[in-house]
Design a protein around this motif. Structure first.
Motif, PDB file in Angstrom:
ATOM      1  N   ASP A   1       0.850  -1.188   0.000  1.00 40.43           N
ATOM      2  CA  ASP A   1       0.000   0.000   0.000  1.00 40.43           C
ATOM      3  C   ASP A   1       0.884   1.235   0.000  1.00 40.43           C
ATOM      4  OD1 ASP A   1      -1.941   1.908   0.244  1.00 40.43           O
ATOM      5  OD2 ASP A   1      -2.426   1.466   2.342  1.00 40.43           O
TER       6      ASP A   1
ATOM      7  N   SER B   1      -1.064   3.075  -5.938  1.00 40.91           N
ATOM      8  CA  SER B   1      -0.748   1.873  -6.712  1.00 40.91           C
ATOM      9  C   SER B   1      -1.660   1.740  -7.928  1.00 40.91           C
ATOM     10  CB  SER B   1      -0.870   0.634  -5.825  1.00 40.91           C
ATOM     11  OG  SER B   1      -2.162   0.557  -5.253  1.00 40.91           O
TER      12      SER B   1
ATOM     13  N   ALA C   1       6.199   6.783  -4.330  1.00 42.69           N
ATOM     14  CA  ALA C   1       5.903   5.516  -4.999  1.00 42.69           C
ATOM     15  C   ALA C   1       6.671   5.399  -6.310  1.00 42.69           C
ATOM     16  CB  ALA C   1       4.402   5.398  -5.247  1.00 42.69           C
TER      17      ALA C   1
END
Length: 323
Positions: free
Chosen positions: A75, A87, A291
């Motif tokens: 996550d 994501s 990310a």
């Protein structure tokens, strides 16, 4: 071989943890996304509530461990701008970037290596000199300028290629691909050529240098003495012996191309991760920035791991721990 694999996996895990700390601290030390997300006219109570909602009122070390716990579960949090899981946001853009990157690197390798081997096999011929001149241009010409020239020549003046976009796609196993349609393939050609320019020149020079050196070696002399044809000597002996440095470059360039395709995607309006990370930096969308950087670091680690395992297959000494 099993011990070699376990050692590389352990090293990869350590690098992932170290990179997560560096990426998290580096991104979170730059700017404050609340200044972008909240109107300057908002009251202090609203501002404090939003800060607490995103956990930005916690110490940096606590935010990192919370991030690390979510990362282990896969996550990456929610985007501050798009209000959706990071994501999911990345997965919608990643196939386009992967398709462009693989097309560029495969073209550079499948075309550059044979050409470079020919230039090393016939180093003094006119064709070889022309090949080396082209490779020098590939190193010298800036990517953005070459991309603009491709658009001007093939899209504007000739009108035979589209100037940008991804074109028509076909969904295969839930993933959209461009190269499976004629329109999508036409949209892929110019950005792939632009992105492959530097890699193409690099593969040519590496293959030429390795081939020219090996053509004077005892291995080639013995192979010729055994009556093998020149094609067999080049394909079975020379190509195999120069494969280790080529595999290294292929792996590193695949990762760097994927990470730094931002310029090409911007020039050709390719809907990949490049546009997403530029927008995220502008709006200080920290979860997306973290990310993206973690994804790039992870891809480099995986590619290097695959390269190491390929080394072990090509060189048995590595499997026995003697090199």
């Amino acid at each position: 071989m099993l011990g070699f694999i376990l050692q590389r996996l352990w090293q990869a895990a350590i690098v992932v943890i170290a990179m997560s700390a560096l990426v998290f601290c580096g991104v979170y030390a730059v700017g404050n996304p609340i200044d972008v997300l909240i109107s300057p006219d908002a009251t202090q109570d609203i501002r404090a509530a939003v800060i607490a909602q995103y956990g930005l009122d916690q110490p940096l070390w606590r935010q990192y461990f919370a991030f690390l716990g979510r990362l282990i579960e896969g996550d990456f949090g929610r985007s501050l701008v798009y209000s959706m899981p990071v994501s999911q946001l990345i997965l919608t853009r990643l196939p386009a970037t992967l398709e462009l990157t693989l097309a560029a690197v495969l073209f550079a390798s499948l075309v550059g290596i044979p050409i470079g081997m020919y230039a090393g096999y016939r180093p003094h011929s006119l064709i070889s000199r022309a090949i080396m001149a082209i490779s020098i241009l590939g190193f010298s010409v800036p990517t953005f300028w070459f991309g603009l020239m491709l658009i001007m020549v093939f899209a504007v003046q000739c009108g035979c290629m589209p100037a940008g976009g991804r074109g028509e796609t076909v969904s295969l196993f839930g993933v959209d691909f461009s190269f499976l349609t004629g329109d999508g393939l036409a949209h892929l050609v110019l950005p792939a050529l632009n992105l492959a320019l530097f890699k193409f020149s690099l593969m040519i020079r590496l293959a030429r240098a390795g081939t020219r050196e090996l053509m004077l070696s005892d291995t080639v002399k013995f192979a010729r003495a055994a009556g093998l044809s020149e094609f067999t000597v080049l394909s079975r002996h020379v190509l195999r012996l120069i494969s280790i440095p080529l595999v290294t470059v292929f792996g590193l360039e695949l990762g760097s191309t994927l990470a730094f395709a931002v310029v090409t995607e911007t020039i050709f309006s390719w809907p990949g991760l490049g546009k997403l990370i530029i927008d995220s930096i502008t709006s200080l969308d920290r979860p997306v920035m973290v990310a993206y950087l973690m994804l790039v670091a992870f891809l480099f680690i995986v590619i290097n791991l695959i390269v190491d395992l390929t080394y072990a297959l090509l060189d048995p000494r590595l499997r026995k721990g003697r090199a």
